[in-house]
Design an enzyme around this catalytic site. Sequence first.
Site, PDB file in Angstrom:
ATOM      1  N   SER A  13      20.688  35.752 -19.190  1.00  0.00           N
ATOM      2  CA  SER A  13      20.195  35.136 -20.369  1.00  0.00           C
ATOM      3  C   SER A  13      20.304  33.605 -19.884  1.00  0.00           C
ATOM      4  CB  SER A  13      21.329  35.385 -21.548  1.00  0.00           C
ATOM      5  OG  SER A  13      22.526  35.182 -20.937  1.00  0.00           O
ATOM      6  N   LYS A 186      14.122  35.283  -3.790  1.00  0.00           N
ATOM      7  CA  LYS A 186      14.184  36.457  -4.084  1.00  0.00           C
ATOM      8  C   LYS A 186      13.146  37.005  -5.218  1.00  0.00           C
ATOM      9  CE  LYS A 186      16.579  38.397  -0.516  1.00  0.00           C
ATOM     10  NZ  LYS A 186      15.691  39.155   0.537  1.00  0.00           N
ATOM     11  N   LYS A 222       2.870  36.891  -4.304  1.00  0.00           N
ATOM     12  CA  LYS A 222       3.825  37.862  -4.353  1.00  0.00           C
ATOM     13  C   LYS A 222       3.984  38.528  -5.699  1.00  0.00           C
ATOM     14  CE  LYS A 222       7.614  40.066  -2.089  1.00  0.00           C
ATOM     15  NZ  LYS A 222       8.964  39.904  -1.197  1.00  0.00           N
ATOM     16  N   CYS A 378      30.539  13.550 -40.701  1.00  0.00           N
ATOM     17  CA  CYS A 378      31.226  14.903 -41.469  1.00  0.00           C
ATOM     18  C   CYS A 378      32.461  14.857 -41.423  1.00  0.00           C
ATOM     19  CB  CYS A 378      30.505  16.130 -41.051  1.00  0.00           C
ATOM     20  SG  CYS A 378      30.532  17.630 -42.169  1.00  0.00           S
ATOM     21  N   HIS A 514      24.927  15.041 -41.160  1.00  0.00           N
ATOM     22  CA  HIS A 514      24.684  15.206 -39.905  1.00  0.00           C
ATOM     23  C   HIS A 514      23.458  14.693 -39.430  1.00  0.00           C
ATOM     24  CE1 HIS A 514      27.941  18.040 -38.868  1.00  0.00           C
ATOM     25  NE2 HIS A 514      27.804  18.280 -40.269  1.00  0.00           N
ATOM     26  N   GLU A 516      22.404  13.725 -36.537  1.00  0.00           N
ATOM     27  CA  GLU A 516      22.012  14.372 -35.539  1.00  0.00           C
ATOM     28  C   GLU A 516      20.959  15.320 -35.591  1.00  0.00           C
ATOM     29  OE1 GLU A 516      25.883  16.873 -35.993  1.00  0.00           O
ATOM     30  OE2 GLU A 516      25.068  14.642 -36.422  1.00  0.00           O
TER      31      GLU A 516
END
EC number: 6.3.4.2
Length: 555
Positions: A13, A186, A222, A378, A514, A516
């Site tokens: 992940s 790999k 490959k 906030c 907020h 952002e």
Amino acid sequence: MTRYIFITGGVVSSLGKGITSASLGAILEAQGLTVTLLKLDPYINVDPGTMSPFQHGEVFVTEDGAETDLDLGHYERFVNATMTRKNNFTTGRVYADVIRKERRGDYLGGTIQVIPHITDEIKAKIREGADGADVALVEVGGTVGDIESLPFLEAIRQMRIELGDQQTLFIHLTLVPYVAVAGEIKTKPTQHSVKELRSIGIQPDILVCRSEQPLPDAERAKIALFTNVPEPSVISLSDVKSIYEIPLILRDQGLGNRVCEKLNIKATAADLDDWKKVVQAQKNPRHTVTVAVVGKYVDLEDSYKSLSEALIHAGIHTQTRVVIEYIDSEAIELHGTELLKKVDAILVPGGFGSRGIEGKILAAQYARENGIPYFGICLGMQIAIIEFARHKAQMENANSTEFDPKTPFPVVALVSEWMAKEGIIEKRKWGDDLGGTMRLGGQPCRLKIDSLARRLYGEDRVIERHRHRYEVNNDLIGELEKKGLVISGRSIDDRLVEMIELADHPWFVGCQFHPEFTSTPRKGHPLFIGFIKAGLAAKEAKKAVLAAPSQEKTD
């Protein structure tokens, strides 16, 4: 006709499916296509709204008030489309909706099963979220092989059969590790990841291979041979210093053209000049400023993902390298404000709960008393209100009812009623469920004439996104104003305090919303840009003070 691009991930992940999806979206948008992005999350929570930031990272709030995965923040930062609640859904949401239909009798007494009922619901939600776009990029959360993701993978497999390969495309993101001991790259993990995907019935059309360094041609050949993917469709995506380089890297490898070719889309060449300017500005700063982010979730930087990106955006637009110092507010409680002495500006972000609150109050007090630029977002604004009430308005033990229900001066209290931007009155009360019961989404704010906020925005009315249950108590605000607190922004019905500032401070701003969430690398955000400029000014002023004694000796 909408084309669908499904992005899956394998091996491990956190490979960057969200950034890759958003970057491809930026390329396709630059080729003249209308783009939307969807995130399918395999967890059983209905949404991430009640999840710990340590578990999930940031909760991103959409304009229409949905609490969603942080990847939607990446989507909005890279493309011009505005995400909605339709752009993110979870296993929990799917099952809840199917069960609701079953209780209502929609299935006429049939046995409800994963196939076809759950997969049909997933497909319906994908189509609903993609409606109206030329291209929908659909990111499937989790890793191929996880049991939780199987219904989503089955649903997109069925969509390929139903729509055909001219309308659907599969991109698989994998890891190609470098084993230092052997000195080799790999490819086997990628081969096995594709094998796992093919066992489900999905053959990827394009592979995006994540690695530390660009893949050599021999390794790409490959991988192509063993995964049944044409070599030009094996894309190398190595680590970069700035995520905003990725649209340029993927464009240069022909990913956008390859996608358009496979989906039979006639598109123009991608004009990514805006992204070149962003990357150039980020790589060539003229100044440096250090910002302290004082919070309680600092051990996981993804908890403040949009915030850190907004600071970076402000740096891009001020030619500044922004150094972010994450400081645990509990450390300030233990060690005092010594931790803040080397920073040029202080930001206290949003949060919930009483842990670390007194450390944040100390940070706000330190900024106010020492003329250091302060930005409270906030909870950070509420902290500034509490600190000001205690130390300037002589309201001993002033607090928020969130932290002390019996405080003698509840300067911050539960917001029980407000007017949404549609003009609808919404109400909340003690005892309501936690999930989905906050003041959420875009809300209009009226700015005070001649205020710093008004000068920063350059307009009288703005719409910003909210996520909170508590607000400044209007019953006590008059006493605070008498002591010098300026209410520079209010809700459109004048009931709620949305912004504050201090008239006798170089730069002290708090906002209940907020900002952002609406900052982007190409435009930035006026509050963050103003904050970074103030930090630079404070740094220069500090230098001048330190240089003054030596100057006197020279004279």
